[in-house]
Write a protein that holds these residues in place. Structure first.
Motif, mmCIF file in Angstrom:
data_model
loop_
_atom_site.group_PDB
_atom_site.id
_atom_site.type_symbol
_atom_site.label_atom_id
_atom_site.label_comp_id
_atom_site.label_asym_id
_atom_site.label_seq_id
_atom_site.Cartn_x
_atom_site.Cartn_y
_atom_site.Cartn_z
ATOM 1 N N TYR A 1 -13.438 6.156 -9.202
ATOM 2 C CA TYR A 1 -14.106 5.407 -8.142
ATOM 3 C C TYR A 1 -15.467 4.938 -8.632
ATOM 4 O O TYR A 1 -16.081 5.572 -9.496
ATOM 5 N N LYS B 1 -14.963 2.466 -4.265
ATOM 6 C CA LYS B 1 -13.886 1.535 -4.616
ATOM 7 C C LYS B 1 -13.060 2.119 -5.752
ATOM 8 O O LYS B 1 -13.597 2.580 -6.759
ATOM 9 N N LYS B 2 -11.745 2.106 -5.580
ATOM 10 C CA LYS B 2 -10.852 2.570 -6.641
ATOM 11 C C LYS B 2 -10.803 1.540 -7.768
ATOM 12 O O LYS B 2 -10.686 0.339 -7.525
ATOM 13 N N ILE C 1 0.832 -1.201 0.000
ATOM 14 C CA ILE C 1 0.000 0.000 0.000
ATOM 15 C C ILE C 1 0.870 1.255 0.000
ATOM 16 O O ILE C 1 0.600 2.218 -0.724
ATOM 17 N N SER D 1 -8.791 -1.493 5.857
ATOM 18 C CA SER D 1 -8.092 -0.593 4.940
ATOM 19 C C SER D 1 -9.041 0.541 4.568
ATOM 20 O O SER D 1 -10.252 0.350 4.507
ATOM 21 N N TYR D 2 -8.489 1.716 4.348
ATOM 22 C CA TYR D 2 -9.344 2.864 4.057
ATOM 23 C C TYR D 2 -8.590 3.853 3.178
ATOM 24 O O TYR D 2 -7.374 3.782 3.006
ATOM 25 N N THR D 3 -9.348 4.790 2.609
ATOM 26 C CA THR D 3 -8.797 5.839 1.765
ATOM 27 C C THR D 3 -8.912 7.177 2.473
ATOM 28 O O THR D 3 -9.977 7.517 2.995
ATOM 29 N N LYS E 1 -16.695 5.870 2.290
ATOM 30 C CA LYS E 1 -15.872 4.684 2.558
ATOM 31 C C LYS E 1 -16.290 3.506 1.683
ATOM 32 O O LYS E 1 -15.533 2.543 1.541
ATOM 33 N N ARG F 1 -4.511 8.936 -0.892
ATOM 34 C CA ARG F 1 -3.673 7.883 -0.317
ATOM 35 C C ARG F 1 -4.517 6.844 0.413
ATOM 36 O O ARG F 1 -5.574 7.138 0.974
ATOM 37 N N ASP F 2 -4.009 5.620 0.410
ATOM 38 C CA ASP F 2 -4.624 4.519 1.147
ATOM 39 C C ASP F 2 -3.812 4.244 2.401
ATOM 40 O O ASP F 2 -2.606 4.502 2.454
ATOM 41 N N ASP F 3 -4.484 3.676 3.399
ATOM 42 C CA ASP F 3 -3.790 3.319 4.632
ATOM 43 C C ASP F 3 -4.527 2.135 5.249
ATOM 44 O O ASP F 3 -5.610 1.740 4.789
ATOM 45 N N ASN G 1 1.089 4.219 -2.857
ATOM 46 C CA ASN G 1 0.940 5.647 -2.564
ATOM 47 C C ASN G 1 2.088 6.455 -3.156
ATOM 48 O O ASN G 1 1.883 7.497 -3.782
#
Length: 285
Positions: free
Chosen positions: A206, A199-200, A21, A81-83, A196, A36-38, A25
């Motif tokens: 999205y 989806k990418k 991930i 996981s989230y954006t 949330k 960014r994703d985390d 980024n």
């Protein structure tokens, strides 16, 4: 069973996934509109406790004890996981076909071959047939054309202006006597109740991702809403990626160190503890 070995293995796999991930980024550091994703790292026991009611077997039974492997309860796992949808920096391009959105949770609607998608990358151009399109060639939808796939027909020979609400107009500068603004449609700008659930799908696009497959209810959907008087459109600007290079590099260093630590723990279990256990058991035998 060596609980420490399995714990270190699970931790290493988790850090490998986190590293993927972080690398993604950094690869999109200069991608317009990228978010960014985390991840949130938890442990197996906490996840089980949070979903105890949905377990397929009753709690506090021998069957449950077998179902929940006690040697794995504290293994680090990616719990979620989230954006990060925070706004990136704005770059002044002076290009009339560049648009930026100055508020979070706002998106342009575009038409793709697989349906409507959403993006914050406002770097647009004019197609050969005269429509406003993304760099990938997808039609940018008008406010009135979201439901019927209606694009925005442009006039490349005229000056294009947009107000803060995304309303477009054209002006013919070649003839001063006819230099009045001509309405040219409006950019379709949407917001979501639950971003949330977006989806990418690549190219800064999205789509709505349903939480429960084949569920026809609205639960688990992002909940798209068309915005009319947003006041957040900036013509001649582009929103850059919200990736912080220093933060991501620090996270990458931390992740690599954790992988190295877990690797040493696994090596200790395999080479030293196993050897010592075999030698002591052999002596006793």
């Amino acid at each position: 069973m060596q609980t420490g070995y399995y714990g270190a293995t699970g931790g290493m796999v988790t850090q490998f996934n986190r590293l993927d991930i972080i690398s993604h980024n950094l690869a999109n550091l200069n991608t317009n509109g990228y978010k960014r994703d985390d991840v949130v790292i938890g442990d197996f026991l906490r996840m089980v406790q949070g979903h105890q009611d949905t377990l397929p077997i009753p709690d506090e039974t021998r069957a449950a004890a077998k179902f929940i492997n006690r040697t794995m309860t504290r293994v680090p796992v990616i719990a979620e996981s989230y954006t990060d949808h925070s706004i990136g920096s704005m770059e002044h391009t002076e290009n009339d076909l560049d648009f930026a959105l100055k508020s979070p949770n706002m998106f342009f609607a575009v038409q793709t071959p697989n349906g409507v998608a959403y993006t914050r990358n406002g770097s647009f151009s004019i197609s050969d047939d005269g429509y406003l399109v993304t760099k990938e060639g997808f039609h940018v939808l008008s406010r009135d054309g979201v439901d019927n796939e209606g694009g925005i027909l442009m006039n490349p020979t005229m000056q294009i202006t947009a107000d803060a609400n995304g309303n477009l107009s054209f002006k013919d500068l070649s003839n001063e006597g006819m230099a009045d603004n001509v309405a040219g449609g409006s950019l379709a700008i949407v917001t979501f109740d639950n971003p949330k659930f977006l989806k990418k799908i690549g190219s800064s696009l999205y789509i709505e991702e349903r939480k429960i497959p084949n569920d026809t209810s609205s639960e688990g959907l992002a909940g798209v809403n068309l915005v009319y008087n947003s006041g957040i459109v900036a013509q001649g600007f582009l929103e850059k990626s919200n990736v912080n290079a220093v933060l991501e590099m620090s996270s990458m260093i931390e992740t690599n160190r954790l992988v190295d630590m877990y690797s040493k723990v696994m090596k200790t279990h395999m080479d030293e503890l196993n050897s010592e256990a075999i030698n002591k058991l052999a002596v006793r035998a």
